[in-house]
Design a protein around this motif. Structure first.
Motif, PDB file in Angstrom:
ATOM      1  N   ALA A   1       0.832  -1.205   0.000  1.00  0.00           N
ATOM      2  CA  ALA A   1       0.000   0.000   0.000  1.00  0.00           C
ATOM      3  C   ALA A   1       0.866   1.254   0.000  1.00  0.00           C
ATOM      4  CB  ALA A   1      -0.902   0.000   1.230  1.00  0.00           C
ATOM      5  N   GLU A   2       0.386   2.273  -0.707  1.00  0.00           N
ATOM      6  CA  GLU A   2       1.033   3.574  -0.675  1.00  0.00           C
ATOM      7  C   GLU A   2      -0.039   4.649  -0.838  1.00  0.00           C
ATOM      8  OE1 GLU A   2       3.845   3.684  -3.890  1.00  0.00           O
ATOM      9  OE2 GLU A   2       2.320   4.109  -5.375  1.00  0.00           O
ATOM     10  N   ILE A   3       0.317   5.862  -0.481  1.00  0.00           N
ATOM     11  CA  ILE A   3      -0.615   6.973  -0.599  1.00  0.00           C
ATOM     12  C   ILE A   3      -0.658   7.406  -2.059  1.00  0.00           C
ATOM     13  CG2 ILE A   3      -1.050   9.374   0.071  1.00  0.00           C
ATOM     14  CD1 ILE A   3       0.381   8.640   2.736  1.00  0.00           C
ATOM     15  N   ASP A   4      -1.863   7.452  -2.603  1.00  0.00           N
ATOM     16  CA  ASP A   4      -2.039   7.903  -3.976  1.00  0.00           C
ATOM     17  C   ASP A   4      -2.143   9.423  -4.011  1.00  0.00           C
ATOM     18  OD1 ASP A   4      -2.468   7.648  -6.765  1.00  0.00           O
ATOM     19  OD2 ASP A   4      -4.628   7.815  -6.452  1.00  0.00           O
ATOM     20  N   SER A   5      -3.018   9.981  -3.163  1.00  0.00           N
ATOM     21  CA  SER A   5      -3.159  11.434  -3.132  1.00  0.00           C
ATOM     22  C   SER A   5      -3.871  11.886  -1.861  1.00  0.00           C
ATOM     23  CB  SER A   5      -3.944  11.922  -4.354  1.00  0.00           C
ATOM     24  OG  SER A   5      -5.278  11.455  -4.289  1.00  0.00           O
ATOM     25  N   ILE A   6      -3.620  13.136  -1.518  1.00  0.00           N
ATOM     26  CA  ILE A   6      -4.351  13.818  -0.452  1.00  0.00           C
ATOM     27  C   ILE A   6      -5.004  15.017  -1.132  1.00  0.00           C
ATOM     28  CG2 ILE A   6      -4.183  15.100   1.717  1.00  0.00           C
ATOM     29  CD1 ILE A   6      -1.719  13.379   2.365  1.00  0.00           C
ATOM     30  N   GLN A   7      -6.326  15.055  -1.066  1.00  0.00           N
ATOM     31  CA  GLN A   7      -7.064  16.100  -1.768  1.00  0.00           C
ATOM     32  C   GLN A   7      -8.033  16.800  -0.828  1.00  0.00           C
ATOM     33  OE1 GLN A   7      -8.897  14.066  -5.074  1.00  0.00           O
ATOM     34  NE2 GLN A   7      -6.975  13.927  -6.189  1.00  0.00           N
ATOM     35  N   ARG A   8      -8.620  17.864  -1.334  1.00  0.00           N
ATOM     36  CA  ARG A   8      -9.639  18.614  -0.597  1.00  0.00           C
ATOM     37  C   ARG A   8     -11.012  18.105  -1.008  1.00  0.00           C
ATOM     38  NH1 ARG A   8      -7.329  22.097   3.252  1.00  0.00           N
ATOM     39  NH2 ARG A   8      -5.266  22.628   2.471  1.00  0.00           N
ATOM     40  N   ASP A   9     -11.876  17.950  -0.030  1.00  0.00           N
ATOM     41  CA  ASP A   9     -13.262  17.561  -0.278  1.00  0.00           C
ATOM     42  C   ASP A   9     -13.981  18.752  -0.904  1.00  0.00           C
ATOM     43  OD1 ASP A   9     -15.926  16.833  -0.201  1.00  0.00           O
ATOM     44  OD2 ASP A   9     -15.863  16.112   1.863  1.00  0.00           O
ATOM     45  N   ARG A  10     -14.559  18.556  -2.055  1.00  0.00           N
ATOM     46  CA  ARG A  10     -15.182  19.660  -2.787  1.00  0.00           C
ATOM     47  C   ARG A  10     -16.676  19.823  -2.485  1.00  0.00           C
ATOM     48  NH1 ARG A  10     -11.112  21.556  -5.364  1.00  0.00           N
ATOM     49  NH2 ARG A  10      -9.684  20.360  -6.655  1.00  0.00           N
ATOM     50  N   SER A  11     -17.173  19.128  -1.471  1.00  0.00           N
ATOM     51  CA  SER A  11     -18.586  19.283  -1.130  1.00  0.00           C
ATOM     52  C   SER A  11     -18.836  20.686  -0.576  1.00  0.00           C
ATOM     53  CB  SER A  11     -19.020  18.216  -0.123  1.00  0.00           C
ATOM     54  OG  SER A  11     -18.293  18.335   1.072  1.00  0.00           O
ATOM     55  N   GLU A  12     -20.081  21.104  -0.649  1.00  0.00           N
ATOM     56  CA  GLU A  12     -20.430  22.457  -0.232  1.00  0.00           C
ATOM     57  C   GLU A  12     -20.258  22.645   1.273  1.00  0.00           C
ATOM     58  OE1 GLU A  12     -24.080  24.059  -1.675  1.00  0.00           O
ATOM     59  OE2 GLU A  12     -23.884  23.058  -3.599  1.00  0.00           O
ATOM     60  N   PHE A  13     -20.008  23.892   1.643  1.00  0.00           N
ATOM     61  CA  PHE A  13     -19.904  24.238   3.049  1.00  0.00           C
ATOM     62  C   PHE A  13     -21.307  24.480   3.604  1.00  0.00           C
ATOM     63  CE2 PHE A  13     -15.872  26.058   1.291  1.00  0.00           C
ATOM     64  CZ  PHE A  13     -15.013  25.154   1.893  1.00  0.00           C
ATOM     65  N   PRO A  14     -21.651  23.863   4.732  1.00  0.00           N
ATOM     66  CA  PRO A  14     -22.964  24.157   5.315  1.00  0.00           C
ATOM     67  C   PRO A  14     -22.988  25.588   5.867  1.00  0.00           C
ATOM     68  CG  PRO A  14     -21.742  22.602   6.697  1.00  0.00           C
ATOM     69  CD  PRO A  14     -20.920  22.852   5.474  1.00  0.00           C
ATOM     70  N   LEU A  15     -24.148  26.204   5.805  1.00  0.00           N
ATOM     71  CA  LEU A  15     -24.306  27.559   6.326  1.00  0.00           C
ATOM     72  C   LEU A  15     -24.979  27.495   7.691  1.00  0.00           C
ATOM     73  CD1 LEU A  15     -25.557  29.448   3.140  1.00  0.00           C
ATOM     74  CD2 LEU A  15     -23.260  29.464   4.115  1.00  0.00           C
ATOM     75  N   GLU A  16     -24.515  28.334   8.587  1.00  0.00           N
ATOM     76  CA  GLU A  16     -25.085  28.399   9.922  1.00  0.00           C
ATOM     77  C   GLU A  16     -25.396  29.864  10.236  1.00  0.00           C
ATOM     78  OE1 GLU A  16     -23.419  26.941  14.092  1.00  0.00           O
ATOM     79  OE2 GLU A  16     -23.258  25.391  12.537  1.00  0.00           O
ATOM     80  N   TYR A  17     -26.557  30.083  10.797  1.00  0.00           N
ATOM     81  CA  TYR A  17     -26.965  31.458  11.103  1.00  0.00           C
ATOM     82  C   TYR A  17     -26.283  31.906  12.394  1.00  0.00           C
ATOM     83  CZ  TYR A  17     -29.899  35.567  11.740  1.00  0.00           C
ATOM     84  OH  TYR A  17     -30.346  36.850  11.899  1.00  0.00           O
ATOM     85  N   MET A  18     -25.352  32.850  12.274  1.00  0.00           N
ATOM     86  CA  MET A  18     -24.589  33.393  13.396  1.00  0.00           C
ATOM     87  C   MET A  18     -24.320  34.873  13.101  1.00  0.00           C
ATOM     88  SD  MET A  18     -21.883  30.229  13.536  1.00  0.00           S
ATOM     89  CE  MET A  18     -21.033  30.498  15.051  1.00  0.00           C
ATOM     90  N   PRO A  19     -25.319  35.731  13.241  1.00  0.00           N
ATOM     91  CA  PRO A  19     -25.174  37.127  12.800  1.00  0.00           C
ATOM     92  C   PRO A  19     -24.034  37.907  13.454  1.00  0.00           C
ATOM     93  CG  PRO A  19     -27.227  36.807  14.017  1.00  0.00           C
ATOM     94  CD  PRO A  19     -26.616  35.459  13.836  1.00  0.00           C
ATOM     95  N   GLY A  20     -23.592  37.559  14.648  1.00  0.00           N
ATOM     96  CA  GLY A  20     -22.525  38.307  15.298  1.00  0.00           C
ATOM     97  C   GLY A  20     -21.124  37.811  14.978  1.00  0.00           C
ATOM     98  N   HIS A  21     -21.013  36.761  14.218  1.00  0.00           N
ATOM     99  CA  HIS A  21     -19.712  36.150  13.935  1.00  0.00           C
ATOM    100  C   HIS A  21     -18.925  36.995  12.936  1.00  0.00           C
ATOM    101  CE1 HIS A  21     -16.780  33.139  12.596  1.00  0.00           C
ATOM    102  NE2 HIS A  21     -17.064  32.475  13.702  1.00  0.00           N
TER     103      HIS A  21
END
Length: 141
Positions: free
Chosen positions: A66-86
């Protein structure tokens, strides 16, 4: 010079240890950043990392490992959270949260840990067999 079967076994199991330890590192990084948001309005938060493996043929031992083929970023959407003061809230008060699901990460961590332990057990067994063989050879002389 080809390796003996036990040495080849240890080499294959060691490759499994290496990839699973890297997998554990990636999962740990994802969990550590599960709440890491951007620092300015609308900024992207931490993006989950994924790791994929490949099988490579070692011609010296005539086996795949076994060897590492790749390390990538997950391209799924970012969930939105309601935090008006952030600080990273957009004009509507929503903050992009990391696309890290702690339940999935914990399941990945458990699986990687079990795979790591299985490879470690193979190495321990091979070492024990080598030791028993040496002891048997000593008793024969």
């Amino acid at each position: 010079m080809p390796l003996d079967p036990l040495s080849a076994t240890v080499k294959i199991a060691a490759s499994g240890l290496n990839v699973q330890s890297e997998r554990l590192r990636i999962v740990s990084e994802n969990l550590a950043n599960a709440q890491s948001t951007g620092t300015e309005p609308g900024a992207d938060p931490y993006q989950r990392k994924t790791i994929s493996f490949a099988s490579a043929l070692d011609r010296e031992i005539g086996a795949a490992f076994a060897e590492i083929d790749s390390i990538q970023r997950d391209r799924s959407e970012f969930p939105l959270e309601y935090m008006p003061g952030h600080e990273a809230a957009n004009a509507d008060g929503f903050v992009k949260m990391p696309n890290v699901n702690p339940i999935i990460e914990m399941a990945d961590m458990t699986e990687a840990n079990r795979s790591y332990e299985a490879n470690l057990q193979v190495i321990k067994q091979a070492r024990e067999l080598i030791s028993m063989t040496i002891d048997l050879m000593r008793s024969q002389s």
